[in-house]
Design an enzyme around this catalytic site. Structure first.
Site, PDB file in Angstrom:
ATOM      1  N   ASP A 136     111.171  -5.993 -48.456  1.00 35.83           N
ATOM      2  CA  ASP A 136     111.452  -4.533 -49.168  1.00 35.83           C
ATOM      3  C   ASP A 136     109.740  -3.966 -48.149  1.00 35.83           C
ATOM      4  O   ASP A 136     109.064  -4.366 -48.096  1.00 35.83           O
ATOM      5  CB  ASP A 136     111.113  -3.589 -50.668  1.00 35.83           C
ATOM      6  CG  ASP A 136     110.963  -2.571 -50.951  1.00 35.83           C
ATOM      7  OD1 ASP A 136     112.087  -1.701 -50.084  1.00 35.83           O
ATOM      8  OD2 ASP A 136     110.511  -2.008 -52.049  1.00 35.83           O
ATOM      9  N   ASP A 138     107.572   0.028 -48.939  1.00 35.96           N
ATOM     10  CA  ASP A 138     107.107   0.329 -49.750  1.00 35.96           C
ATOM     11  C   ASP A 138     106.228  -0.083 -51.227  1.00 35.96           C
ATOM     12  O   ASP A 138     107.454   0.103 -51.648  1.00 35.96           O
ATOM     13  CB  ASP A 138     107.323   1.581 -50.004  1.00 35.96           C
ATOM     14  CG  ASP A 138     105.781   2.559 -50.646  1.00 35.96           C
ATOM     15  OD1 ASP A 138     104.985   2.223 -51.079  1.00 35.96           O
ATOM     16  OD2 ASP A 138     106.307   4.276 -51.233  1.00 35.96           O
ATOM     17  N   ASN A 148     116.057   0.953 -49.199  1.00 35.65           N
ATOM     18  CA  ASN A 148     117.149   2.146 -49.233  1.00 35.65           C
ATOM     19  C   ASN A 148     116.814   3.381 -48.770  1.00 35.65           C
ATOM     20  O   ASN A 148     117.521   4.499 -48.963  1.00 35.65           O
ATOM     21  CB  ASN A 148     116.598   1.869 -51.076  1.00 35.65           C
ATOM     22  CG  ASN A 148     117.787   1.693 -51.482  1.00 35.65           C
ATOM     23  OD1 ASN A 148     118.582   1.113 -50.949  1.00 35.65           O
ATOM     24  ND2 ASN A 148     117.783   1.153 -53.288  1.00 35.65           N
ATOM     25  N   ASN A 149     115.183   4.010 -48.740  1.00 37.38           N
ATOM     26  CA  ASN A 149     115.534   4.761 -47.811  1.00 37.38           C
ATOM     27  C   ASN A 149     116.092   5.616 -46.595  1.00 37.38           C
ATOM     28  O   ASN A 149     116.191   4.839 -45.385  1.00 37.38           O
ATOM     29  CB  ASN A 149     113.503   5.247 -47.025  1.00 37.38           C
ATOM     30  CG  ASN A 149     113.475   6.477 -46.940  1.00 37.38           C
ATOM     31  OD1 ASN A 149     113.871   7.511 -46.805  1.00 37.38           O
ATOM     32  ND2 ASN A 149     111.992   6.873 -46.825  1.00 37.38           N
ATOM     33  N   LYS A 187     121.191  -0.589 -52.431  1.00 41.10           N
ATOM     34  CA  LYS A 187     119.907  -1.526 -52.975  1.00 41.10           C
ATOM     35  C   LYS A 187     119.595  -1.115 -54.478  1.00 41.10           C
ATOM     36  O   LYS A 187     120.202   0.502 -54.698  1.00 41.10           O
ATOM     37  CB  LYS A 187     118.704  -2.203 -53.114  1.00 41.10           C
ATOM     38  CG  LYS A 187     118.912  -3.010 -52.139  1.00 41.10           C
ATOM     39  CD  LYS A 187     116.794  -3.059 -51.881  1.00 41.10           C
ATOM     40  CE  LYS A 187     115.833  -2.251 -51.391  1.00 41.10           C
ATOM     41  NZ  LYS A 187     114.682  -2.246 -51.340  1.00 41.10           N
ATOM     42  N   ASP A 201     109.462  -5.470 -54.970  1.00 40.78           N
ATOM     43  CA  ASP A 201     108.141  -4.864 -56.127  1.00 40.78           C
ATOM     44  C   ASP A 201     109.353  -4.198 -57.017  1.00 40.78           C
ATOM     45  O   ASP A 201     108.173  -3.576 -57.998  1.00 40.78           O
ATOM     46  CB  ASP A 201     107.658  -4.058 -55.671  1.00 40.78           C
ATOM     47  CG  ASP A 201     107.992  -2.483 -55.266  1.00 40.78           C
ATOM     48  OD1 ASP A 201     108.603  -1.839 -54.444  1.00 40.78           O
ATOM     49  OD2 ASP A 201     106.875  -1.778 -55.539  1.00 40.78           O
TER      50      ASP A 201
END
Length: 274
Positions: free
Chosen positions: A29, A31, A63-64, A201, A226
């Site tokens: 991931d 961020d 996911n962005n 996700k 995270d």
């Protein structure tokens, strides 16, 4: 020293801790794992560098849906992380490849940013505002309006398949959490009365898109994240090993109260290296 000897030397000297030694690839991931507020996390940089030198593949998974893979590649490279577009899987890319595989050349009404539009078009899909369409695709949209909501809901009720890039309720900013794609998707779901097909996700679909790029069995892949409800839950569903790092939104208290259990918890990502 010849290149092949140098590679062999790193394979011998870069050792992962015992629970991770059977892994050949990693999905990271962004961020909270690779960077915070667009500042790279030193422990993550070290892990990425050492993992690649040992011959392991690293893919960045987000996911962005607002940026293209090329834009992420440029951003990560500017942070000192070598990254080609092929090293990035976004929910926009995963959505576009899924739809193109199911219905090549399909027509799409897009509620989302330009990055999502371009990923859909790159897969040969026709993005249009004119009904009828085959799909309504919704992601994060910083220019979301009542008009877009009404048009999306009408097209879905008239037969278009509803697809969401992800259902994240919020996303982090320097000013605190802001409404995410999931907030927009929920509005369209309420207005249309239809539930979407979700790609991002924690759905397995985005993990499968990344797994195909790695060319590895799921059991040989580690998911590093995270967020318990997206990264870790999604990795579990995909049959991959899950590694939670405490450099982002999840802290020890949140971890203790969660029913989701990662395979491994690390304070920082370089703790994965012996």
């Amino acid at each position: 020293m010849p290149p092949e000897e140098l590679t062999h030397k790193w394979v011998e000297t870069m050792v992962l801790i015992e629970p991770l030694q059977d892994l050949d690839g990693f999905l990271l991931d962004l961020d909270g794992v690779v960077y915070l507020k667009y500042r790279p996390i030193p422990a993550a940089l070290r892990f990425i560098r050492e993992a690649r030198r040992s011959g392991r593949r690293v893919i960045f998974l987000t996911n962005n849906s607002s940026r293209t893979r090329q834009e992420y590649s440029t951003m990560l490279t500017s942070m000192g992380i070598e990254c080609a577009p092929q090293d990035v899987v976004t929910s926009a890319y995963a959505t576009a490849t899924l739809l193109a595989a199911r219905r090549p050349g399909a027509s799409v009404f897009c509620v989302g940013e330009d990055g999502l539009v371009r990923e859909l078009q790159a897969q040969g899909l026709r993005v249009t505002d004119d009904p009828p369409v085959n799909f309504v695709v919704a992601g994060i949209d910083f220019h979301f309006t009542y008009e877009k909501l009404a048009k999306a809901a009408t097209m879905i009720m008239e037969g278009a398949r509803f697809v969401s890039t992800n259902r994240d309720a919020t996303f982090p900013t320097e000013e605190g959490p802001r409404p995410g794609a999931g907030s927009i998707v929920s509005a369209i779901q309420t207005a249309s009365g239809r539930r979407p097909l979700n790609v991002g996700k924690p759905n397995r679909r985005i993990f499968e898109a990344a797994r195909r790029i790695l060319g590895l069995d799921a059991s040989r892949i580690g998911v590093v994240g995270d967020r318990m409800e997206t990264d870790i839950l999604g990795g579990i569903r995909a049959g991959m090993k899950t590694i939670l790092v405490l450099t982002g939104v999840t802290d020890s208290e949140t971890l203790r109260s969660s029913k989701i259990r990662p395979d491994l918890v690390l304070k920082t990502l370089d703790e994965a290296i012996e």
